[in-house]
Scaffold this active site. Sequence first.
Site, PDB file in Angstrom:
ATOM      1  N   GLY A  70     -34.093  31.752  -7.546  1.00 52.42           N
ATOM      2  CA  GLY A  70     -35.510  31.880  -7.190  1.00 52.42           C
ATOM      3  C   GLY A  70     -35.764  32.414  -5.791  1.00 52.42           C
ATOM      4  O   GLY A  70     -36.882  32.831  -5.482  1.00 52.42           O
ATOM      5  N   ASP A 128     -40.637  20.972  -5.013  1.00 57.37           N
ATOM      6  CA  ASP A 128     -41.556  20.411  -6.001  1.00 57.37           C
ATOM      7  C   ASP A 128     -41.348  18.884  -6.028  1.00 57.37           C
ATOM      8  O   ASP A 128     -41.833  18.187  -5.145  1.00 57.37           O
ATOM      9  CB  ASP A 128     -41.255  21.088  -7.345  1.00 57.37           C
ATOM     10  CG  ASP A 128     -42.197  20.709  -8.459  1.00 57.37           C
ATOM     11  OD1 ASP A 128     -43.340  20.355  -8.172  1.00 57.37           O
ATOM     12  OD2 ASP A 128     -41.803  20.775  -9.645  1.00 57.37           O
ATOM     13  N   LYS A 156     -45.044  22.095  -2.987  1.00 48.37           N
ATOM     14  CA  LYS A 156     -46.026  21.496  -3.903  1.00 48.37           C
ATOM     15  C   LYS A 156     -45.932  19.994  -3.690  1.00 48.37           C
ATOM     16  O   LYS A 156     -45.391  19.257  -4.523  1.00 48.37           O
ATOM     17  CB  LYS A 156     -45.585  21.838  -5.334  1.00 48.37           C
ATOM     18  CG  LYS A 156     -46.655  22.412  -6.226  1.00 48.37           C
ATOM     19  CD  LYS A 156     -46.215  22.367  -7.664  1.00 48.37           C
ATOM     20  CE  LYS A 156     -45.548  23.619  -8.156  1.00 48.37           C
ATOM     21  NZ  LYS A 156     -45.182  23.537  -9.587  1.00 48.37           N
ATOM     22  N   PHE A 177     -48.337  25.657 -11.840  1.00 50.40           N
ATOM     23  CA  PHE A 177     -47.043  26.296 -12.082  1.00 50.40           C
ATOM     24  C   PHE A 177     -47.154  27.774 -11.730  1.00 50.40           C
ATOM     25  O   PHE A 177     -47.950  28.506 -12.286  1.00 50.40           O
ATOM     26  CB  PHE A 177     -46.570  26.120 -13.526  1.00 50.40           C
ATOM     27  CG  PHE A 177     -45.117  26.442 -13.645  1.00 50.40           C
ATOM     28  CD1 PHE A 177     -44.156  25.507 -13.283  1.00 50.40           C
ATOM     29  CD2 PHE A 177     -44.692  27.710 -14.037  1.00 50.40           C
ATOM     30  CE1 PHE A 177     -42.797  25.814 -13.330  1.00 50.40           C
ATOM     31  CE2 PHE A 177     -43.334  28.027 -14.083  1.00 50.40           C
ATOM     32  CZ  PHE A 177     -42.395  27.075 -13.727  1.00 50.40           C
ATOM     33  N   ASP A 184     -39.510  31.937 -11.391  1.00 51.13           N
ATOM     34  CA  ASP A 184     -39.514  32.288 -12.811  1.00 51.13           C
ATOM     35  C   ASP A 184     -40.148  31.215 -13.682  1.00 51.13           C
ATOM     36  O   ASP A 184     -40.351  30.077 -13.260  1.00 51.13           O
ATOM     37  CB  ASP A 184     -38.070  32.446 -13.302  1.00 51.13           C
ATOM     38  CG  ASP A 184     -37.357  31.092 -13.430  1.00 51.13           C
ATOM     39  OD1 ASP A 184     -37.399  30.310 -12.463  1.00 51.13           O
ATOM     40  OD2 ASP A 184     -36.787  30.813 -14.508  1.00 51.13           O
TER      41      ASP A 184
HETATM   42  P1  IMP Z   1     -37.642  20.202  -7.525  1.00 48.52           P
HETATM   43  O1  IMP Z   1     -36.184  19.890  -7.768  1.00 48.52           O
HETATM   44  O2  IMP Z   1     -38.547  19.487  -8.471  1.00 48.52           O
HETATM   45  O3  IMP Z   1     -38.076  20.094  -6.093  1.00 48.52           O
HETATM   46  O4  IMP Z   1     -37.873  21.691  -7.974  1.00 48.52           O
HETATM   47  C1  IMP Z   1     -37.268  22.732  -7.373  1.00 48.52           C
HETATM   48  C2  IMP Z   1     -36.996  23.812  -8.384  1.00 48.52           C
HETATM   49  O5  IMP Z   1     -37.837  23.706  -9.553  1.00 48.52           O
HETATM   50  C3  IMP Z   1     -37.311  25.134  -7.763  1.00 48.52           C
HETATM   51  O6  IMP Z   1     -36.192  25.650  -7.087  1.00 48.52           O
HETATM   52  C4  IMP Z   1     -37.733  25.951  -8.952  1.00 48.52           C
HETATM   53  O7  IMP Z   1     -36.604  26.514  -9.560  1.00 48.52           O
HETATM   54  C5  IMP Z   1     -38.349  24.975  -9.911  1.00 48.52           C
HETATM   55  N1  IMP Z   1     -39.840  24.959  -9.816  1.00 48.52           N
HETATM   56  C6  IMP Z   1     -40.619  23.945  -9.431  1.00 48.52           C
HETATM   57  N2  IMP Z   1     -41.926  24.274  -9.479  1.00 48.52           N
HETATM   58  C7  IMP Z   1     -41.961  25.558  -9.894  1.00 48.52           C
HETATM   59  C8  IMP Z   1     -43.029  26.487 -10.139  1.00 48.52           C
HETATM   60  O8  IMP Z   1     -44.228  26.218  -9.972  1.00 48.52           O
HETATM   61  N3  IMP Z   1     -42.648  27.711 -10.582  1.00 48.52           N
HETATM   62  C9  IMP Z   1     -41.353  28.079 -10.764  1.00 48.52           C
HETATM   63  N4  IMP Z   1     -40.333  27.248 -10.543  1.00 48.52           N
HETATM   64  C10 IMP Z   1     -40.623  25.999 -10.111  1.00 48.52           C
HETATM   65 MG    MG Z   2     -34.971  27.387  -8.309  1.00 44.30          MG
END
Ligand code: IMP
Ligand code: MG
Length: 208
Positions: A70, A128, A156, A177, A184
Amino acid sequence: MNATAKKSKRKIFPARRSKAEAAVPPHLRSEVEKILITEEQLARRVKILAREIGRDFRGRETVVVSLLSGTVMFLADLIRHLNLPLRLDFIGVSSYGVGTESGDLVFTKELRIDVRNRDVLLVDDILDTGKTLSRVLPKIRALKPRRIKTCVLLDKSARRVEKIQADYVGFEIPDLFVVGYGLDYAERYRNLPFVGVLHPHIYKDIRL
Ligand code: IMP
Ligand code: MG
């Protein structure tokens, strides 16, 4: 929290834009609801972030560790403005789920460059729930770098479950999202030059 973290915690919401400026290209209108951050806003903000990081790292040898996939566009734009002697390496991490959740993480590529006693800048696309960075950070810490700073394009924070925040944040965004500029949904949309909000009907079958 040090001065760097404080400075970077500024909430930066995309400015209001004219309709014409933020128009989704016609062939994507059924998939992308709206543009959240335009190409111009991304370019401007990434330059500022790079300047801030360059100042804080003060010319020190730095290893930029970027999470696949990403970060591709953000990383390319960030490091071209980063005035530091740096090495670049990647950690591959992906979740089992195809959907919009992080799920169980699997490492698909490990670090190759030695980070012991070096300054590390860990770059990810979006913070996220915080599960990804919470898994990756201890892995890097175990390699005994001099210090680690984290940098994410998007934050986020409304969805956070882990107690974690990034040292450098491009944009604080609402709980939507988003795709594009490297991000992606099911491996699609990474090539869009802007950050857009995906139509919920695209992922309506996936539990958020
Ligand atoms: P976390 O582990 O929940 O903090 O999420 C991190 C990963 O989730 C990011 O590196 C993204 O690959 C994916 N992700 C979280 N939210 C989004 C979004 O809104 N769009 C696309 N990918 C997301
Ligand atoms: Mg990612």
